[in-house]
Structure formats: structure tokens, C-alpha cells
Design a protein around this motif. Structure first.
Motif, PDB file in Angstrom:
ATOM      1  N   ALA A  70       0.819  -1.212   0.000  1.00  0.00           N
ATOM      2  CA  ALA A  70       0.000   0.000   0.000  1.00  0.00           C
ATOM      3  C   ALA A  70       0.855   1.266   0.000  1.00  0.00           C
ATOM      4  O   ALA A  70       0.411   2.319  -0.473  1.00  0.00           O
ATOM      5  CB  ALA A  70      -0.936  -0.004   1.210  1.00  0.00           C
ATOM      6  N   GLN A  71       2.079   1.159   0.510  1.00  0.00           N
ATOM      7  CA  GLN A  71       2.939   2.334   0.573  1.00  0.00           C
ATOM      8  C   GLN A  71       3.233   2.882  -0.817  1.00  0.00           C
ATOM      9  O   GLN A  71       3.138   4.080  -1.052  1.00  0.00           O
ATOM     10  CB  GLN A  71       4.241   1.990   1.293  1.00  0.00           C
ATOM     11  N   TRP A  72       3.605   1.999  -1.746  1.00  0.00           N
ATOM     12  CA  TRP A  72       3.910   2.506  -3.085  1.00  0.00           C
ATOM     13  C   TRP A  72       2.661   2.696  -3.926  1.00  0.00           C
ATOM     14  O   TRP A  72       2.628   3.568  -4.815  1.00  0.00           O
ATOM     15  CB  TRP A  72       4.919   1.607  -3.804  1.00  0.00           C
ATOM     16  N   GLN A  73       1.615   1.922  -3.642  1.00  0.00           N
ATOM     17  CA  GLN A  73       0.381   2.092  -4.407  1.00  0.00           C
ATOM     18  C   GLN A  73      -0.303   3.417  -4.092  1.00  0.00           C
ATOM     19  O   GLN A  73      -1.077   3.925  -4.904  1.00  0.00           O
ATOM     20  CB  GLN A  73      -0.577   0.929  -4.129  1.00  0.00           C
ATOM     21  N   GLU A  78       1.523  13.320  -8.412  1.00  0.00           N
ATOM     22  CA  GLU A  78       2.286  14.502  -7.992  1.00  0.00           C
ATOM     23  C   GLU A  78       3.465  14.106  -7.117  1.00  0.00           C
ATOM     24  O   GLU A  78       4.560  14.666  -7.233  1.00  0.00           O
ATOM     25  CB  GLU A  78       1.376  15.483  -7.250  1.00  0.00           C
ATOM     26  N   GLN A  79       3.256  13.139  -6.226  1.00  0.00           N
ATOM     27  CA  GLN A  79       4.362  12.657  -5.394  1.00  0.00           C
ATOM     28  C   GLN A  79       5.437  12.004  -6.252  1.00  0.00           C
ATOM     29  O   GLN A  79       6.630  12.219  -6.045  1.00  0.00           O
ATOM     30  CB  GLN A  79       3.845  11.637  -4.375  1.00  0.00           C
ATOM     31  N   ALA A  80       5.007  11.196  -7.207  1.00  0.00           N
ATOM     32  CA  ALA A  80       5.952  10.478  -8.054  1.00  0.00           C
ATOM     33  C   ALA A  80       6.836  11.430  -8.837  1.00  0.00           C
ATOM     34  O   ALA A  80       8.005  11.122  -9.112  1.00  0.00           O
ATOM     35  CB  ALA A  80       5.194   9.546  -9.003  1.00  0.00           C
ATOM     36  N   LYS A  81       6.311  12.585  -9.197  1.00  0.00           N
ATOM     37  CA  LYS A  81       7.106  13.574  -9.925  1.00  0.00           C
ATOM     38  C   LYS A  81       8.294  14.048  -9.103  1.00  0.00           C
ATOM     39  O   LYS A  81       9.301  14.494  -9.652  1.00  0.00           O
ATOM     40  CB  LYS A  81       6.235  14.772 -10.307  1.00  0.00           C
ATOM     41  N   PHE A  86      11.861   6.243  -6.962  1.00  0.00           N
ATOM     42  CA  PHE A  86      10.694   5.388  -7.146  1.00  0.00           C
ATOM     43  C   PHE A  86      10.349   5.257  -8.624  1.00  0.00           C
ATOM     44  O   PHE A  86      10.108   4.144  -9.120  1.00  0.00           O
ATOM     45  CB  PHE A  86       9.503   5.969  -6.379  1.00  0.00           C
ATOM     46  N   ARG A  87      10.353   6.363  -9.349  1.00  0.00           N
ATOM     47  CA  ARG A  87      10.030   6.326 -10.771  1.00  0.00           C
ATOM     48  C   ARG A  87      11.021   5.441 -11.530  1.00  0.00           C
ATOM     49  O   ARG A  87      10.627   4.634 -12.377  1.00  0.00           O
ATOM     50  CB  ARG A  87      10.056   7.731 -11.370  1.00  0.00           C
TER      51      ARG A  87
END
Length: 337
Positions: A70-73, A78-81, A86-87
Motif C-alpha cells: 500500500a505504501q507505493w500504491q 504529484e508525489q511520483a514527480k 521510485f520512478r
């Protein structure tokens, strides 16, 4: 084969782990029993645990996995940017899993949910062990485990247990790989001095042509079913916790005449080694490795310094990247068959 229940006491503890491992080393594990037995071999389950304790552990681990996933899901666009690591890891994993073992029925075809599970487990692991993260080759190590477990949570924790042993193979400094290649060189010197002398003459004493064998435990070298049988032999650590190095020596000795007669140098040697993939007989290879291990005895053990993986103690701060200057031919691209 062996009768599993004969090794259990009334509460489900394994009463004689060493004898069990010996039986597995000699005869393997019945496919239907692998989901359970592999958990013991990988030390996800303790041999002295009861059936009730194992059931409770599975319940606990399932919930822990759901939290990790659930942490990465929950990472928003906007966070991923703003989360480049992670990206990058997610992108590498997504590219690798669609090329991992797709020729097998379990991972074949379009929109295969098993490929999605492979991806999700690897991304979750990169969050669980963020320092190590993800490297090419990890999808190869996970694929057979998921195939055997047929369960996402159980496959994750079994894979995490395996990476406790093999994680050093993927460390930034590559000390884990170099220590194994150095030990291999010493074993060849002990068990086949003329071959070692030849490798010295053609400047191949770094043994980089065996890099893939060691990195992913011969995953590409044998047909899929044989990989399952080979791994459970290695995981018993019955004769040596570095039995994989004796397998390397056995394979090199089997082809030594061709290697030397054709005057192979690094490029031709690497090409030859890679072309053995899928054409190696497991039974004769294991017999050869066992013979060499017995022949080497204490002198063979002395060739392998304490701490050499898979016995190397885990360094939680060792990041996973490919060092500059690593020859492209050594990098492990995902397998499609």
C-alpha cells in the motif's frame, strides 16, 4: 523422494533437519510439496516451529505485505514527480517483468495476472529493502519462487528470505560477486591446474565469463524444471554452502578440452558459455560437482574465505547499481524463455 510427515513431531516441528536436507539433496522435493518445503529451505519457516506458529506467522506476514504494498500504491502522480528513485525503479521493473520467462505457460500471453504479481512483488521489495532496491537479475530469482508458491504474499517473503543470502550479489561495490569469482579461481587452481594456467595465459583469471552463473544461480543455464530442482539442492547447503562454485568448476572441466583446443579468449569464451544455456544436463552436472567437492575436501573449503556469499553478512547500506566500466556482455538482461 521422502515422506514429509515422517520428519515431523506431533506439533509439526521438523525433528531432523540435517537428514531432511540430505534427503532433498539426494532426491529433490515432490512438486506438490515445494510450496511448503521451500519455505523451510529459505528459512522463512524455522525448522523448530510448530504448525500453529507457522500459521500465525503467515497471517502476520500477509498483513505486513499488504501494508508494504500500500505504501507505493498510494504514491500519487504529484508525489511520483518528486520521487525520482521510485520512478526509476518502477520503470526498470515494469520493463523487465514483461520479458521474464514469457515462454513459460505461467507467465505467457497478454494481460497475464502472474506478470502483474511479479511486478508488484518486485516494487514492494524495493520499498521493503530500499537501500538495495532493484537490479536486473532479481526478476529471474523471483520468477521460479512465484511459480512454485502461486501466492503473492508467500512468494514475497520467500523471495525476501532468498535475498538475505543473495543480496550481496547486487551490491554497489560488487565485493560479493568478486569474492565468489576469486574463490572460483582458487578452486579451479586446486582441481584443474592446467585449466587455470590456460585462463592465465589468455588473461581470463577474473572469471567474468562465469558472472551470470553466479549472479542468478544458473537460472538461465538449465531448463525451467531443472532450475527448481537445482535450487533446492543448493538451498540444502548439505555438502557446502558454496556448492554453486563446485558446479561452476564441474561445468568448466566438462568443456575444458574444447575451451583449450579452440584457444578461446574472453569474448569467444563468454559466447560459448552463454550458448550452453538450455543444453546442460542437471544430473551429470550435480554428480560432477559432488565428486569435486568430496575430492577438494578441507583444501576446497580453505579456498573460500569466511563471509563469501551466500554466507556474507548483510550490509543494509549497500546500494544496488551497476558500477561504471562493467562490461556490457556481463549485464543480465531479462530472459524471455
Amino acid at each position: 523422494m521422502f515422506q514429509w510427515n515422517s520428519f515431523l513431531d506431533g506439533e509439526g516441528r521438523v525433528t531432523n533437519p540435517n537428514e531432511l536436507k540430505k534427503r532433498i539433496f539426494r532426491g529433490g522435493v515432490e512438486p506438490s510439496m515445494r510450496p511448503l518445503v521451500w519455505k523451510f529451505l529459505l528459512e522463512f519457516f524455522s525448522f523448530d516451529s510448530t504448525s500453529k506458529e507457522r500459521d500465525a506467522l503467515l497471517v502476520k506476514r500477509r498483513e505486513e505485505y499488504r501494508v508494504l504494498k500500500a505504501q507505493w500504491q498510494s504514491v500519487s502522480i504529484e508525489q511520483a514527480k518528486r520521487f525520482s528513485k521510485f520512478r526509476e525503479r518502477k520503470s526498470r521493473i515494469e520493463k523487465d517483468v514483461v520479458r521474464t520467462d514469457r515462454a513459460t505457460e505461467f507467465y505467457g500471453g497478454d494481460d497475464n495476472p502472474n506478470v502483474d504479481m511479479l511486478r508488484d512483488i518486485l516494487i514492494t521489495y524495493s520499498f521493503y529493502n530500499f537501500d538495495l532496491g532493484y537490479c536486473q537479475g532479481m526478476s529471474d530469482l523471483l520468477s521460479p519462487i512465484l511459480f512454485v508458491m502461486r501466492d503473492e504474499e508467500e512468494a514475497f517473503w520467500s523471495f525476501a528470505s532468498l535475498m538475505e543470502r543473495l543480496g550481496p550479489n547486487f551490491h554497489r561495490d560488487q565485493n560479493g560477486m568478486h569474492s565468489q569469482l576469486l574463490a572460483l579461481s582458487k578452486l579451479v587452481q586446486l582441481l584443474d591446474p592446467p585449466l587455470q594456467e590456460y585462463f592465465g595465459q589468455v588473461e581470463c583469471l577474473n572469471y567474468f565469463f562465469c558472472f551470470r552463473w553466479i549472479l542468478i544461480q544458473f537460472k538461465r543455464e538449465f531448463v525451467y524444471d531443472d532450475v527448481l530442482a537445482l535450487w533446492e539442492v543448493l538451498w540444502t547447503r548439505h555438502m557446502s554452502e558454496h556448492f554453486h562454485l563446485y558446479i561452476c568448476v564441474a561445468l568448466l572441466k566438462r568443456h575444458r578440452r574444447k575451451i583449450m583446443d579452440e584457444h578461446m579468449v574472453f569474448d569467444t569464451l563468454l559466447k560459448f558459455i552463454n550458448e550452453l544455456s538450455g543444453h546442460i544436463n542437471l544430473v551429470s552436472t550435480l554428480h560432477g560437482a559432488e565428486t569435486l567437492c568430496r575430492l577438494a575436501g578441507d583444501a576446497g573449503a580453505a579456498c573460500i574465505p569466511p563471509g563469501t556469499p551466500p554466507a556474507l553478512s548483510r550490509d543494509p547500506g549497500a546500494a544496488c547499481i551497476i558500477p561504471p566500466g562493467t562490461p556490457p556482455a556481463l549485464l543480465v538482461a531479462p530472459a524471455q524463455s
